[in-house]
Design a protein around this motif. Structure first.
Motif, short mmCIF file in Angstrom:
data_model
loop_
_atom_site.label_atom_id
_atom_site.label_comp_id
_atom_site.label_asym_id
_atom_site.label_seq_id
_atom_site.Cartn_x
_atom_site.Cartn_y
_atom_site.Cartn_z
N ILE A 1 3.05 -2.20 -2.89
CA ILE A 1 3.37 -0.82 -2.53
C ILE A 1 4.70 -0.76 -1.79
N LEU A 2 4.92 -1.71 -0.89
CA LEU A 2 6.19 -1.78 -0.17
C LEU A 2 7.34 -2.03 -1.13
N SER A 3 7.13 -2.93 -2.10
CA SER A 3 8.18 -3.24 -3.08
C SER A 3 8.53 -2.01 -3.91
N TYR B 1 -4.44 -3.65 -13.82
CA TYR B 1 -4.82 -2.76 -12.74
C TYR B 1 -5.74 -1.67 -13.26
N ARG B 2 -6.44 -1.02 -12.35
CA ARG B 2 -7.27 0.12 -12.72
C ARG B 2 -6.38 1.33 -12.96
N GLN B 3 -6.81 2.20 -13.87
CA GLN B 3 -6.06 3.42 -14.15
C GLN B 3 -6.47 4.52 -13.17
N PRO B 4 -5.51 5.27 -12.62
CA PRO B 4 -5.86 6.37 -11.73
C PRO B 4 -6.47 7.52 -12.53
N SER B 5 -7.25 8.34 -11.89
CA SER B 5 -7.82 9.50 -12.56
C SER B 5 -6.77 10.61 -12.63
N VAL C 1 -5.77 1.62 -7.27
CA VAL C 1 -5.60 1.07 -8.62
C VAL C 1 -5.40 -0.45 -8.59
N GLY C 2 -5.32 -1.03 -7.38
CA GLY C 2 -5.25 -2.48 -7.30
C GLY C 2 -3.96 -3.05 -6.75
N PHE C 3 -3.00 -2.21 -6.33
CA PHE C 3 -1.77 -2.71 -5.74
C PHE C 3 -2.04 -3.27 -4.35
#
Length: 452
Positions: free
Chosen positions: A300-302, A229-233, A293-295
């Motif tokens: 997200i629900l999980s 996944y991408r990393q958040p800033s 980030v790619g979820f």
């Protein structure tokens, strides 16, 4: 109605029963609160059915706001952690700064990450960071663990949406935004006393502990999966945890200083409402910490579902504390104790701290202590209408910090993760929260004197 002496003795017996059921018979605190509450109602001639009815009404009233706030905070915390936002905050703030800044940095990081999370959840999440800093700086583990724990306790006891502050604010009808504002002020000396003062006082006792060996294979696999996944800033991560407290402060200041017109008042009342501000923060997190980030929506629900699971027991305990509070009010014990405090000329802020401290030492859980003391302390506002309800909240929550010991789950978390004996844990963890509790009381009293 029975005599005041009988009511007080029956209340004391009910509290003793509560303590024995939790500590001796290991019953769940919620069930123990239910049993002791119904017992108290029966012996005071309220009857079984009515006692249960009073308890359930108190249960629902306690959770009407608190349950929603804690649920939203848990989901927000889950997204912050699973997206890597918590790691980003920690990595950037700690960085490669000089060792003298380490206690403050780790304290601030744990405070920030702890805002939307339960204490136990954030503690477990922060432990790998503590071990990595310990290894990088070649320090005894307690040199890092104590400032981290100090930050967590500060967030847990003094800053919404922590359960303690929400429970007390609901019980006393205090403004959440004002609680946040005053809590930030008092948090400064409380955090510094735990991160800097206490380790200096106890420096001879900190070269102990054999940290728990974490499963390195599992940890590496988690990191590799996250790289997909991408990393958040850092900015996004910080905004996520600061949206709710900042908006609540803005709402409080706006209501106090700006003209009271229809639209303006509605806006600032909304901003000061924790359900609305946490809801906005959660929406932001879902978009910028989740989707960004790619979820997927399903992931997200999980995450949200898994985040809620650990708080079910906590919500039952909080509601049970509300039920006990209702019973104490129904039999008149709250008014009796309030009148005694008036007769003894005990300042309300000090009295609230003492009541919460007694419940904390007796019951172990700070959250249960705040819930159980709410009914007694709330009556002070009737006898002392000049008392600042917000400061009463903070005096209660700081009292509930004091001397965590063997009946508190956090005590065993600290002991096991950092490889300490029971006496070593008392000399470090138990004394740490006691120092913070006393400093917090001093801060509340000073702020009360200034505001008055």
């Amino acid at each position: 109605m029975y005599s005041e002496s009988f009511v007080m003795i029956s209340g004391l017996v009910a509290i003793v029963i509560l303590i024995i059921l939790i500590t001796r018979f290991k019953l769940h605190p919620f069930f123990s609160l239910l049993i002791s509450s119904v017992f108290l109602g029966i012996v005071n001639n309220i009857g079984v059915a009515k006692s249960v009815d009073i308890f359930t009404h108190g249960f629902g009233s306690q959770l009407s706001v608190t349950g929603v706030v804690i649920g939203l905070g848990a989901m927000l915390g889950g997204l912050l952690v699973q997206s890597g936002g918590g790691d980003k905050i920690a990595d950037i703030i700690i960085g490669s700064r000089k060792i003298v800044w380490m206690p403050l940095c780790i304290g601030i990081v744990s405070l920030i990450i702890g805002l939307p999370n339960l204490f136990e959840v954030t503690f477990v999440l922060m432990v790998p960071l503590v071990f990595s800093i310990t290894k990088r700086l070649e320090l005894p583990v307690l040199r890092v663990a104590l400032p981290m724990s100090a930050g967590l306790m500060t967030a847990h006891a003094l800053l919404p949406p922590g359960p303690a502050t929400i429970i007390a604010a609901t019980a006393y009808g205090a403004s959440i935004g004002e609680t946040t504002l005053y809590g930030v002020i008092i948090s400064i000396p409380v955090l510094l006393s735990g991160a800097y003062l206490f380790p200096k006082i106890m420096h001879k006792h900190l070269n102990v502990g054999e940290p728990l060996a974490l499963n390195e294979t599992e940890h590496r696999r988690g990191n590799n999966e996250r790289q997909l996944y991408r990393q958040p800033s850092l900015t996004v991560a910080l905004i996520t945890v600061m949206i709710a407290p900042c908006l609540m402060i803005v709402g409080t200041i706006g209501l106090d200083f700006l003209p009271k017109t229809g639209v303006v008042t509605e806006v600032f009342q909304a901003l000061g409402n924790p359900v609305i501000t946490l809801g906005l923060a959660l929406v932001y997190a879902m978009i910028f910490l989740g989707r960004a980030v790619g979820f997927s929506n399903e992931e997200i629900l999980s995450i949200s579902k898994k985040s809620i699971v650990p708080i079910v027991g906590l919500l039952l305990i909080i509601g049970g504390g509300g039920g006990l509070k209702n019973i104490l009010t129904a039999i008149g014990l709250s008014d009796i104790i309030s009148n005694l405090a008036t007769d003894w000329s005990i300042p309300p802020l000090l009295f609230a701290w003492l009541v919460a401290a007694i419940f904390r030492i007796a019951l172990g859980s700070g959250t249960v202590a705040v819930s159980a003391s709410g009914g007694i302390v709330a009556a002070l506002l009737t006898a002392h209408p000049e008392t600042n309800a917000t400061l009463l909240v903070l005096s209660t929550t700081t009292g509930a910090m004091i001397f965590s010991h063997v009946s508190d789950g956090a005590f065993w978390l600290f002991k096991e993760y950092f490889g300490l004996s029971v006496p070593q844990t008392i000399r470090t963890w138990s004394y740490l929260v006691t120092i913070q509790s006393i400093v917090g009381l001093i801060g509340v009293l000073v702020l009360g004197a200034i505001l008055s």
